[in-house]
Motif scaffolding. Sequence first.
Motif, PDB file in Angstrom:
ATOM      1  N   HIS A 117       0.610   2.743   3.509  1.00 31.99           N
ATOM      2  CA  HIS A 117       0.787   1.990   4.752  1.00 31.99           C
ATOM      3  C   HIS A 117       1.847   0.904   4.703  1.00 31.99           C
ATOM      4  CE1 HIS A 117      -3.387   3.662   4.972  1.00 31.99           C
ATOM      5  NE2 HIS A 117      -2.842   4.112   6.084  1.00 31.99           N
TER       6      HIS A 117
ATOM      7  N   CYS B 142      -8.274   3.005   5.183  1.00 34.83           N
ATOM      8  CA  CYS B 142      -7.406   3.257   4.019  1.00 34.83           C
ATOM      9  C   CYS B 142      -8.232   3.196   2.737  1.00 34.83           C
ATOM     10  CB  CYS B 142      -6.259   2.248   3.947  1.00 34.83           C
ATOM     11  SG  CYS B 142      -5.292   2.403   2.430  1.00 34.83           S
TER      12      CYS B 142
ATOM     13  N   THR C 236       0.754  -4.002   4.186  1.00 39.96           N
ATOM     14  CA  THR C 236      -0.524  -4.189   4.884  1.00 39.96           C
ATOM     15  C   THR C 236      -1.564  -4.758   3.927  1.00 39.96           C
ATOM     16  OG1 THR C 236      -0.973  -1.882   4.319  1.00 39.96           O
ATOM     17  CG2 THR C 236      -0.154  -2.308   6.532  1.00 39.96           C
TER      18      THR C 236
ATOM     19  N   CYS D  34       0.865  -1.174   0.000  1.00 37.52           N
ATOM     20  CA  CYS D  34       0.000   0.000   0.000  1.00 37.52           C
ATOM     21  C   CYS D  34       0.905   1.228   0.000  1.00 37.52           C
ATOM     22  CB  CYS D  34      -0.914   0.013   1.233  1.00 37.52           C
ATOM     23  SG  CYS D  34      -1.878   1.552   1.310  1.00 37.52           S
TER      24      CYS D  34
ATOM     25  N   ASN E  78      -7.745   1.543   0.083  1.00 40.19           N
ATOM     26  CA  ASN E  78      -7.049   1.216  -1.165  1.00 40.19           C
ATOM     27  C   ASN E  78      -7.347  -0.217  -1.589  1.00 40.19           C
ATOM     28  OD1 ASN E  78      -5.724   3.501  -2.078  1.00 40.19           O
ATOM     29  ND2 ASN E  78      -3.898   3.155  -0.832  1.00 40.19           N
TER      30      ASN E  78
ATOM     31  N   CYS F 244      -5.820  -2.997   1.060  1.00 41.58           N
ATOM     32  CA  CYS F 244      -5.073  -2.640   2.259  1.00 41.58           C
ATOM     33  C   CYS F 244      -5.948  -2.947   3.464  1.00 41.58           C
ATOM     34  CB  CYS F 244      -4.713  -1.155   2.229  1.00 41.58           C
ATOM     35  SG  CYS F 244      -3.846  -0.620   3.719  1.00 41.58           S
TER      36      CYS F 244
ATOM     37  N   VAL G 237      -5.530  -1.772   6.530  1.00 41.70           N
ATOM     38  CA  VAL G 237      -5.570  -0.699   7.525  1.00 41.70           C
ATOM     39  C   VAL G 237      -6.954  -0.040   7.511  1.00 41.70           C
ATOM     40  CG1 VAL G 237      -4.629   1.561   8.168  1.00 41.70           C
ATOM     41  CG2 VAL G 237      -3.090  -0.269   7.415  1.00 41.70           C
TER      42      VAL G 237
END
Length: 159
Positions: free
Chosen positions: A89, A107, A92, A86, A109, A102, A104
């Motif tokens: 991040h 996020c 992740t 990512c 993404n 991702c 997180v």
Amino acid sequence: MSVERPTPADLRELAAAADSLAERIDTVRAALRAEDAGARRRAGFRLDDAAGNARQASRALEDTAGELARIAATPEHACGIEWGVCPRHGSTITTTGGRSRCTVDGCGNTWGYDRLSTPCPEPVTHRITDTTGATQDVCDGHAIGARDRITDVTVEPIT
Ligand SMILES: [Zn+2]
Ligand SMILES: [Zn+2]
């Protein structure tokens, strides 16, 4: 045609022009060869090579077009580490059913392909230096990963 930044299509257009030039030279040469007057027939001797040279130019232009196309398909200064991250991040990412996202919170993404098994296409932004002085240039996400997981390296932004 853009002379400042020629595209593969520009090169192919030129190659086609060189091909048609070669054909026109062949036609003229054949016409001269068929003439009755010996002097005019002999005058065409230079054209034996001329058509071949034009075909050579066409091949050179085609090859150049192909290479430009390959270069265009690879981002300039891509990170290129064997697995994707990512960009915000780092390591992740999880992949399910050929799609990556991702993990997180917040996020958001996602990627429509298996980013974990694709060389990283992100632009290089950081330089990692290990204790032996060996360096590797990586993207934002991989710089985060290196900071988090490897202790004896320095990670610095490339300016
Ligand atoms: Zn993320
Ligand atoms: Zn990367």
